[in-house]
Enzyme design. Structure first.
Site, PDB file in Angstrom:
ATOM      1  N   LYS A  87       0.871  -1.188   0.000  1.00 41.84           N
ATOM      2  CA  LYS A  87       0.000   0.000   0.000  1.00 41.84           C
ATOM      3  C   LYS A  87       0.901   1.230   0.000  1.00 41.84           C
ATOM      4  CE  LYS A  87      -2.890   3.188   1.523  1.00 41.84           C
ATOM      5  NZ  LYS A  87      -1.934   4.267   1.161  1.00 41.84           N
ATOM      6  N   GLU A 125       8.317   1.638  11.472  1.00 43.09           N
ATOM      7  CA  GLU A 125       9.397   2.635  11.347  1.00 43.09           C
ATOM      8  C   GLU A 125       8.689   3.977  11.290  1.00 43.09           C
ATOM      9  OE1 GLU A 125      12.410   1.829  11.586  1.00 43.09           O
ATOM     10  OE2 GLU A 125      12.575  -0.252  10.974  1.00 43.09           O
ATOM     11  N   GLU A 128       7.651  16.671  14.869  1.00 42.09           N
ATOM     12  CA  GLU A 128       8.237  16.511  13.539  1.00 42.09           C
ATOM     13  C   GLU A 128       7.573  17.494  12.559  1.00 42.09           C
ATOM     14  OE1 GLU A 128       7.332  12.764  11.647  1.00 42.09           O
ATOM     15  OE2 GLU A 128       9.397  12.582  10.981  1.00 42.09           O
ATOM     16  N   CYS A 134      12.467  10.883   7.496  1.00 44.53           N
ATOM     17  CA  CYS A 134      12.259  10.535   8.909  1.00 44.53           C
ATOM     18  C   CYS A 134      13.521  10.818   9.713  1.00 44.53           C
ATOM     19  CB  CYS A 134      11.883   9.066   9.010  1.00 44.53           C
ATOM     20  SG  CYS A 134      13.040   7.968   8.204  1.00 44.53           S
TER      21      CYS A 134
HETATM   22  P1  NAD Z   1       1.413   8.524   7.229  1.00 43.23           P
HETATM   23  O1  NAD Z   1       1.524   7.849   8.546  1.00 43.23           O
HETATM   24  O2  NAD Z   1       0.335   9.528   7.058  1.00 43.23           O
HETATM   25  O3  NAD Z   1       1.183   7.460   6.071  1.00 43.23           O
HETATM   26  C1  NAD Z   1       2.062   6.388   5.852  1.00 43.23           C
HETATM   27  C2  NAD Z   1       1.311   5.288   5.127  1.00 43.23           C
HETATM   28  O4  NAD Z   1       0.288   4.780   5.992  1.00 43.23           O
HETATM   29  C3  NAD Z   1       0.581   5.767   3.863  1.00 43.23           C
HETATM   30  O5  NAD Z   1       0.602   4.750   2.887  1.00 43.23           O
HETATM   31  C4  NAD Z   1      -0.820   5.994   4.373  1.00 43.23           C
HETATM   32  O6  NAD Z   1      -1.801   5.966   3.364  1.00 43.23           O
HETATM   33  C5  NAD Z   1      -0.975   4.841   5.354  1.00 43.23           C
HETATM   34  N1  NAD Z   1      -1.989   5.041   6.390  1.00 43.23           N
HETATM   35  C6  NAD Z   1      -2.458   6.213   6.889  1.00 43.23           C
HETATM   36  N2  NAD Z   1      -3.413   5.972   7.809  1.00 43.23           N
HETATM   37  C7  NAD Z   1      -3.538   4.628   7.903  1.00 43.23           C
HETATM   38  C8  NAD Z   1      -4.369   3.766   8.695  1.00 43.23           C
HETATM   39  N3  NAD Z   1      -5.242   4.239   9.567  1.00 43.23           N
HETATM   40  N4  NAD Z   1      -4.230   2.434   8.548  1.00 43.23           N
HETATM   41  C9  NAD Z   1      -3.314   1.931   7.676  1.00 43.23           C
HETATM   42  N5  NAD Z   1      -2.524   2.696   6.889  1.00 43.23           N
HETATM   43  C10 NAD Z   1      -2.640   4.033   7.002  1.00 43.23           C
HETATM   44  O7  NAD Z   1       2.845   9.104   6.897  1.00 43.23           O
HETATM   45  P2  NAD Z   1       3.269   9.991   5.639  1.00 43.23           P
HETATM   46  O8  NAD Z   1       2.731  11.355   5.865  1.00 43.23           O
HETATM   47  O9  NAD Z   1       2.966   9.276   4.384  1.00 43.23           O
HETATM   48  O10 NAD Z   1       4.865   9.983   5.810  1.00 43.23           O
HETATM   49  C11 NAD Z   1       5.512  10.807   6.686  1.00 43.23           C
HETATM   50  C12 NAD Z   1       5.817  10.109   7.986  1.00 43.23           C
HETATM   51  O11 NAD Z   1       6.521   8.897   7.751  1.00 43.23           O
HETATM   52  C13 NAD Z   1       6.741  10.944   8.861  1.00 43.23           C
HETATM   53  O12 NAD Z   1       6.292  10.899  10.186  1.00 43.23           O
HETATM   54  C14 NAD Z   1       8.087  10.239   8.731  1.00 43.23           C
HETATM   55  O13 NAD Z   1       8.960  10.443   9.796  1.00 43.23           O
HETATM   56  C15 NAD Z   1       7.661   8.825   8.619  1.00 43.23           C
HETATM   57  N6  NAD Z   1       8.729   8.024   8.001  1.00 43.23           N
HETATM   58  C16 NAD Z   1       9.411   7.151   8.795  1.00 43.23           C
HETATM   59  C17 NAD Z   1      10.470   6.412   8.242  1.00 43.23           C
HETATM   60  C18 NAD Z   1      11.268   5.447   9.097  1.00 43.23           C
HETATM   61  O14 NAD Z   1      11.900   4.557   8.532  1.00 43.23           O
HETATM   62  N7  NAD Z   1      11.276   5.580  10.414  1.00 43.23           N
HETATM   63  C19 NAD Z   1      10.803   6.558   6.892  1.00 43.23           C
HETATM   64  C20 NAD Z   1      10.081   7.460   6.122  1.00 43.23           C
HETATM   65  C21 NAD Z   1       9.031   8.188   6.689  1.00 43.23           C
END
Ligand code: NAD
Length: 492
Positions: free
Chosen positions: A177, A252, A387, A286
């Site tokens: 996804k 992550e 963040e 991140c």
């Molecule tokens: P997000 O949490 O909004 O979304 C991440 C993914 O989860 C997307 O595919 C989204 O559609 C899905 N998602 C959202 N709500 C969901 C739910 N209720 N159930 C299942 N899936 C759901 O994050 P984002 O805005 O896409 O990305 C930014 C965030 O990701 C930042 O906080 C960043 O730090 C983090 N990030 C972490 C890492 C790491 O390895 N630690 C790497 C990259 C990004």
């Protein structure tokens, strides 16, 4: 060889077709132009993909492949990614805004990831455990069946590969996804995985809203593990659902990582490294080094150099090889970053540079925001604790090592840390005291697929990458082989 092209359909249960969800427009954030229209997946698509994935994973044609045979398919995926590298990098740049130099590196890393897990799979051994009686004991890993891989928008192909490659290596089917705004390169990856000869129903790519499609994956009874990369709040919500299903979850999550410059550092290296740590990927990382700790003694000199460096960064479209800082991935996200800088001003921040959108008319159509440095805030300000996920760093002076450690660790996060010093004893001492899953010393944001990656505290649970990642997509089964000729003594 088929070209992945710009996808206009999604990949469900081994077939390319429109999803049953809502129409989804993919926008180039450098221009606002719609570059693709697809129809998102719906929960019914998730169900179809999960059932087909379970059947494909149990099919002897896949289940009984020997490790070196599965490895050959993964190697082929790596080769195909490399053959299409230019096209995949451009597609990702157009969908996420990231500079081409960065998306090329991410595509290269995805190819390397498939090859790495092919090699790891082919060379993994299952040892006999030490004999403690008249029986031989061994513990064998088995595929889970169907796993969910949920990824964010900042580095799609690399984060997809880090989940899909070890999950397939372990013998599973994967429901991938991608983030709602950036599904294109994940769909292109599916074309190459199928072209490499992986049975098509083993990888479904299901774009759409997280709260609909992602949620349906997490809840689906056939999904036995989820590997999630994304925000901390989303990770917490998924964690609660996973716990209720007794389902393993790797998460992550977010970060607010300290980058520490000591007064004996090579300042040329430190300035370049700190700028790269916070402003590459337009800060949408991140592991961005978003809290920059500088000793009081060199504060004025270092900050002056840092600000001069930030002002020199070239902001522009990712497709222009000269650009260092591209647009943010979406207009909504750019507006969110702008609002958070306004909030920092209300908290009393000095804006050292940036703090607004560029006034260059060439950039007016895109989701740009200038590289921004702030200072004058206490560690407990929301700007220093939450963040931002954009090109915004906060500079904080520190007195001594104890003061530094206390403040660097005073955050809910524990993802990464950078240390700039020539004193290796101090680097070792500080690295060991900081709460962070990854610490870079005199470098930053370098990655090796061979090295495990994980977060501490609210930055996540579990580990990605490293050769053991394959085992994290398996269930363990222990076997005892009796060696005695005589019956067990109890019943005789
Ligand atoms: P997000 O949490 O909004 O979304 C991440 C993914 O989860 C997307 O595919 C989204 O559609 C899905 N998602 C959202 N709500 C969901 C739910 N209720 N159930 C299942 N899936 C759901 O994050 P984002 O805005 O896409 O990305 C930014 C965030 O990701 C930042 O906080 C960043 O730090 C983090 N990030 C972490 C890492 C790491 O390895 N630690 C790497 C990259 C990004």
């Amino acid at each position: 060889m088929t070209s992945p092209g710009v996808p206009d359909e999604i990949h469900v249960a081994g077939r390319w077709r429109p999803g049953r969800g809502n129409p989804l427009e993919c926008v180039d954030p450098a221009t606002g132009e719609v570059i693709a229209k697809i129809t998102a997946a719906a929960p019914e698509d998730v169900d179809e993909a999960a059932r087909a994935g379970a059947a494909a994973a149990a099919d002897p044609a896949w289940r009984d492949l020997l490790p070196h045979e599965r490895a050959r398919l993964l190697t082929r995926v790596g080769d195909l990614i490399e053959q299409h590298a230019g096209e995949l990098a451009l597609l990702q740049t157009r969908n996420t805004g990231k500079a081409l130099a960065e998306t090329r590196a991410l595509v290269g890393s995805a190819a390397g990831t498939f090859r790495f897990y092919a090699a790891a799979l082919e060379t993994t051994e299952t040892p006999l455990t030490p004999q403690r009686g008249p029986y031989l004991t061994m513990s064998v890993p088995e595929p889970i069946g169907v796993v969910g891989a949920i990824t964010p928008w900042n580095s799609p192909i690399a984060s997809d590969a880090q989940k899909v490659a070890p999950a397939l290596a372990a013998g599973n089917a994967v429901l991938l996804k991608p983030a709602e705004a950036t599904p294109l390169v994940s769909l292109a990856l599916a074309r190459l995985v199928v072209e490499a000869g992986v049975p098509p129903a083993l990888l479904s790519v299901l774009p759409g809203k997280g709260s609909v499609v992602g949620d349906a994956i997490v809840r689906h009874p056939a999904v036995g593990k989820v590997s999630f990369t994304g925000g901390t709040d989303t990770g917490r919500a998924i964690g609660q659902l996973a716990a209720a299903k007794f389902m393993p979850l790797t998460s992550e999550l977010g970060g607010k990582s300290p980058t520490i410059v000591f007064d004996d550092a090579d300042l040329d290296q430190a300035v370049a490294g700190v700028l790269y740590g916070i402003f590459s990927s337009t800060g949408q990382s991140c592991i961005a080094g978003s809290r920059i700790f500088v000793p009081e003694r060199i504060y004025a000199v270092f900050v002056e150099r840092l600000v001069a460096g930030a002002r020199r960064l070239r902001v522009g479209p990712g497709t222009d090889p000269a650009s260092q800082v591209g647009p943010l991935a979406t207009f909504a996200h750019r507006d969110r970053v702008a609002a958070l800088v306004d909030r920092a001003r209300e908290e009393g921040a000095n804006v050292l540079c940036g703090g607004g959108i560029p006034d260059d008319p060439e950039l007016a159509r895109g989701a740009y925001y200038l590289p921004t440095l702030l200072d004058g805030l206490p560690n407990d300000a929301r700007t220093c604790q939450e963040e931002i996920f954009g090109p915004v760093g906060v500079v904080l002076p520190f007195r001594d090592e104890d003061d530094l450690i206390a403040r660097a660790n005073d955050t809910i996060f524990g993802l990464a840390c950078g240390i700039w010093t020539r004193d290796y004893r101090r680097a070792w001492r500080v690295a060991r005291r900081i709460d962070a899953g990854t610490v870079w010393i005199n470098t930053y944001k370098q990655f090796s697929i061979a090295t495990p990656f994980s977060g501490m505290k609210a930055s996540g649970v579990g580990t990605d990458k490293g050769r053991d990642a394959i085992l994290r997509y398996t269930r363990q089964k222990s076997l005892y082989w009796g060696l005695d000729e005589a019956p067990l003594p109890w019943a005789t």
